[in-house]
Design an enzyme around this catalytic site. Structure first.
Site, PDB file in Angstrom:
ATOM      1  NE  ARG A  63      -2.729   0.506   3.461  1.00 32.61           N
ATOM      2  CZ  ARG A  63      -2.047   0.857   4.550  1.00 32.61           C
ATOM      3  NH1 ARG A  63      -1.456   2.032   4.613  1.00 32.61           N
ATOM      4  NH2 ARG A  63      -1.937   0.046   5.577  1.00 32.61           N
ATOM      5  CG  ASP A 113      -9.763  16.409 -14.705  1.00 30.06           C
ATOM      6  OD1 ASP A 113      -9.107  15.771 -15.541  1.00 30.06           O
ATOM      7  OD2 ASP A 113     -10.766  15.937 -14.119  1.00 30.06           O
ATOM      8  CE  LYS A 138     -13.048   8.137 -18.192  1.00 28.72           C
ATOM      9  NZ  LYS A 138     -12.942   8.631 -16.889  1.00 28.72           N
ATOM     10  CE1 TYR A 188     -17.388  11.755 -14.898  1.00 30.08           C
ATOM     11  CE2 TYR A 188     -16.245  11.940 -12.807  1.00 30.08           C
ATOM     12  CZ  TYR A 188     -17.015  11.205 -13.698  1.00 30.08           C
ATOM     13  OH  TYR A 188     -17.410   9.933 -13.375  1.00 30.08           O
TER      14      TYR A 188
HETATM   15  C1  PLP Z   1     -12.587  14.729 -16.770  1.00 30.71           C
HETATM   16  C2  PLP Z   1     -12.717  13.606 -15.783  1.00 30.71           C
HETATM   17  N1  PLP Z   1     -12.146  13.699 -14.578  1.00 30.71           N
HETATM   18  C3  PLP Z   1     -12.261  12.720 -13.656  1.00 30.71           C
HETATM   19  C4  PLP Z   1     -12.986  11.568 -13.914  1.00 30.71           C
HETATM   20  C5  PLP Z   1     -13.122  10.507 -12.860  1.00 30.71           C
HETATM   21  O1  PLP Z   1     -12.283   9.418 -13.166  1.00 30.71           O
HETATM   22  P1  PLP Z   1     -12.594   7.892 -12.767  1.00 30.71           P
HETATM   23  O2  PLP Z   1     -13.791   7.449 -13.545  1.00 30.71           O
HETATM   24  O3  PLP Z   1     -11.314   7.191 -13.134  1.00 30.71           O
HETATM   25  O4  PLP Z   1     -12.863   7.865 -11.301  1.00 30.71           O
HETATM   26  C6  PLP Z   1     -13.612  11.426 -15.151  1.00 30.71           C
HETATM   27  C7  PLP Z   1     -14.397  10.223 -15.461  1.00 30.71           C
HETATM   28  O5  PLP Z   1     -15.097  10.142 -16.459  1.00 30.71           O
HETATM   29  C8  PLP Z   1     -13.476  12.468 -16.119  1.00 30.71           C
HETATM   30  O6  PLP Z   1     -14.051  12.396 -17.326  1.00 30.71           O
END
Ligand code: PLP
Length: 396
Positions: free
Chosen positions: A55, A184, A209, A107
């Site tokens: 961990r 992000d 992604k 998001y």
């Molecule tokens: C722009 C963006 N940030 C964060 C996330 C969250 O990521 P996760 O699905 O890996 O938890 C997503 C998920 O679709 C996203 O599109």
């Protein structure tokens, strides 16, 4: 973990070699997967190697983190169990009664975390339509974080990171309070943009992604150049324990090695698809950063590698929610599914899928109407993708 390779190398060379040592015991060119949860010690508290407990640190996670830090031009990177865990960790690092200023068009899960989880721990959020314009007026005495998603999800608004960073620097010089800027970068990946170079303090990714790129790992990562932020995040990574498995770290690292090829192909196809949609009589609006007519195209030219638009497009179809439903149900190569950034093309209707949890009025104020369609362009042949869109539009 800290970044490794020589910055004289190009992105592709670094993607292949950063954090990818030849195994010293077997000579294996590809690192083995280290599944052991614990590591031997020669005397109490004296580990035989550099690891103690998985961990806290694991060889596969370390190697992946080195690769991401290198590609994001960061000193450090930390991998988490998901992109959402990365968001949660950053919010968890804030003192109680803190305030966040966030772009409004983020998001849906980030919006949900800020409004339904962070608030229960005394952290409040103000959402503003355009951070470059509105951040100054939204800062309060207890603001401790600015959250920026560019291009935004799903309307692909591009924000000038350097401008927001400059405003926060001015704030620091007048008040003495440093407000970290988190970007992000999920929608672009480090191949298309490196937010730290433009003045961000922290970059987050849903590795799920583009970085992994094969729609088979859920994972997140945080990268920064700040020693103090890294120390705090590193402590929380271990204390909260939301870490990825060694197998996932290995898979994501394998995916990362072809990011430059995938991201460029997806962008090239997306540019052609956006231009095709832009002239189609059944389409009323196209949001794509690579289009010269995009509202923030001059920022794209400064902020994105080779002015690439990325692999994400959204557009409004004439005929409302019904047309959106008909169109997305009839594509053959674009799979109707949430998520993005994989080798395969995906399509979705944000208003009732990824962004369904956001109240309608708030959603529409950000341009997320019932007729908005979001596509994630994969790396299939461009012509096949355009033909698929053409036949589905004819049926809508
Ligand atoms: C722009 C963006 N940030 C964060 C996330 C969250 O990521 P996760 O699905 O890996 O938890 C997503 C998920 O679709 C996203 O599109």
């Amino acid at each position: 973990m800290t970044q490794d390779t020589d910055s004289q190398y190009g992105f592709g060379t670094q993607a292949i070699h950063a954090g990818a040592p030849i195994d010293p015991h077997t000579g294996a060119v590809i690192e083995p997967i280290s599944l052991s949860t614990t590591f031997g010690q020669s005397k109490p508290s004296v580990p035989l190697g550099v690891y103690e407990y998985s961990r806290s640190a694991n060889p596969n996670r370390d190697n992946f983190e080195i690769a991401v830090a290198t590609l994001e031009k960061a000193k450090y990177a930390l991998a988490l169990g998901s992109g959402s865990a990365a968001t949660a960790l950053i919010v968890q690092s804030l003192p109680v009664d803190s305030h966040i200023v966030s772009g409004a068009d983020v998001y849906g899960g980030t919006h949900r975390y800020f409004t339904k989880v962070a608030n229960t721990h005394g952290v409040t959020t103000t959402f503003v339509p355009d951070l470059a314009q509105d951040v100054k007026g939204a800062i309060k005495a207890n603001t401790r974080l600015v959250w920026l998603e560019t291009p935004s999800n799903p309307t692909l608004t591009v924000t000038d990171i350097a401008r927001v960073a400059e405003i926060l620097k001015e704030h620091e010089s007048t008040t003495g309070i440093k407000i970290p800027l988190v970007v992000d970068n999920t929608f672009l990946s480090p191949y298309v943009s490196n937010p730290l170079v433009h003045g961000a303090d922290v970059v987050v990714h849903s590795v799920t992604k583009y970085i992994n790129g094969h729609s088979d790992v859920v994972m997140g990562v945080i990268a920064t150049n700040s020693d103090s932020l890294h120390e705090r995040f590193r402590f929380l990574q271990n204390a909260l324990g939301s870490v990825p498995s060694p197998f996932d770290a290995w898979l994501a690292h394998r995916g990362l090695k072809t990011l430059h090829l995938r991201a460029r192909q997806a962008s090239t196809s997306a540019q052609q698809i956006a231009e095709y949609l832009n002239q189609h009589s059944k389409v009323s609006r196209v949001n794509y950063p690579g289009l010269k007519a995009h509202r923030n195209h001059e920022v794209v030219v400064r902020q994105h590698r080779d002015a690439l638009g990325g692999g994400m497009i959204s557009f409004r179809i004439k005929g409302g929610a019904q047309a959106a439903s008909d169109f997305t149900s009839n594509t053959k190569l674009f799979t109707l599914a949430e998520s993005l950034g994989g080798i395969e093309s995906l399509i979705e209707v944000p208003a009732i899928m990824t962004h369904g949890g956001i109240p309608q009025a708030e959603r529409e104020a950000n341009g997320v109407y019932d007729d908005l369609i979001r596509i994630s362009v994969g790396i299939e042949d461009t012509e096949d993708l355009i033909n698929d869109i053409e036949q589905a539009l004819a049926l809508a």
